[in-house]
Design a protein around this motif. Structure first.
Motif: not given
Length: 332
Positions: A194, A197-198, A236-237, A240, A255
């Motif tokens: 991963v 991130y979005t 998500y940031r 994660f 991002r």
């Protein structure tokens, strides 16, 4: 002691539900597919009833006699986005459970849905049980089928007087995820798969909290009502970063712009069309990934005594379980 029929008992949530029910001295009859992986139920004092949730006769036989039903069986498949099996299991299976519950004259049926059947909101103004379904925009049979099943359950209460309480978990984390399902994200992060991130996010909850509130719903909550079971709203940031800290790895730092995420999803769709095999993701998944699926759980806190275990602990317990079971040694 009262007997509870538990569908989907060998799944991630089902494994915790079985333990919570036993802890409260219910007799637990599990409904599982013949030959399915039930390793997370090994050694537990359970009654086993094998069958196919898509076969009304199988469900009806398992429900005789029982006092309660918790219907947790579902197919949470999002890749591919469209699949007839999702509808057969999530909608037709629920129809069979409702019919079996009616014939068995159970005291209450607890239906396990998903928070995605309600409209989501922002972190400052999260969605709740009153917001209308917003998932049509994604084109995911999973969300659409669960919404249809939720409507079917509501209809059964209005038309048949079925004693039903519906619970709707958000994104569950924790141990005993043998497949794995939602906790697979931890393994992907740990293995460095991963890289970015979005801009979206979601609500996260410890699976054990969901199990506690779901079992509470056998005797708490109001007939015909819906309850979102969740805890922390994290981008998500943020999520994660938390997961990386627990697993002692570096979090993704880049991002992905929304437009690029959507374009990547369309390219994956094209790859799927050309090869006939599902790509890593699809455009529906990327549409979900750029949105913030944030929810309020105040109603479940007040009426179902929903616990609030920190998500950090859920991540730690999930990761520890993966380590103990040797998942980190397996590279698919």
């Amino acid at each position: 002691m009262p007997t509870v029929l538990l569908t989907g008992a060998n799944g991630f949530l089902g494994s915790h539900l079985a333990r919570e029910l036993l802890k409260r001295h219910y007799t637990v009859r599990t409904f599982v597919r013949p030959g399915s992986d039930s390793r997370t139920l090994m050694g537990l004092p359970l009654e086993f009833a094998e069958g196919d949730i898509r076969r009304a006769a199988d469900v009806a036989a398992a429900a005789r006699p029982c006092d309660y039903i918790i219907h947790a069986a579902a197919l949470a498949q999002i890749n591919p986005a469209r699949s007839p099996d999702v509808w057969h299991i999530n909608l037709n299976g629920t129809e069979n459970v409702l019919s079996a519950a009616d014939k068995a004259k159970v005291q209450r049926l607890v239906y396990v849905g998903t928070a995605n059947v309600f409209g989501f909101g922002s972190q400052s103004q999260p969605g709740n049980e009153t917001r209308p379904y917003a998932g049509y925009q994604y084109g995911l049979d999973y969300m659409d089928s669960k919404h249809a099943a939720t409507q079917l359950v509501a209809k059964s209460t209005l038309q048949w007087g079925m004693p039903v309480v519906s619970v709707h978990p958000t994104f569950m984390l924790g141990p005993l995820d043998a497949k794995p399902t939602s906790n697979a994200m931890l393994l992907e992060l740990y293995r460095g798969r991963v890289p970015a991130y979005t801009g979206g996010g979601k609500n996260y909850v410890h699976v054990r909290d969901v199990a506690v509130a779901t079992v509470n719903a056998l005797t708490q909550g109001r007939n015909g009502e819906h309850y979102i079971l969740g805890n922390e709203n994290l981008s998500y940031r943020e999520a994660f970063q938390l997961m990386a800290e627990v697993m002692l790895i570096r979090p993704p730092r880049i991002r992905i712009p929304d437009w690029l995420a959507l374009r990547y999803g369309r390219l994956c769709d094209l790859k799927t069309q050309l090869t006939g095999k599902p790509a890593l993701v699809n455009s529906a998944m990327m549409k979900v990934a750029i949105d913030g699926h944030y929810f309020s759980v105040n109603k479940a806190r007040q009426e179902l005594s929903l616990p609030a275990t920190p998500i950090r602990l859920a991540v730690q317990e999930a990761f520890n379980w993966f380590v103990e079971q040797g998942y980190l040694d397996k590279v698919p």
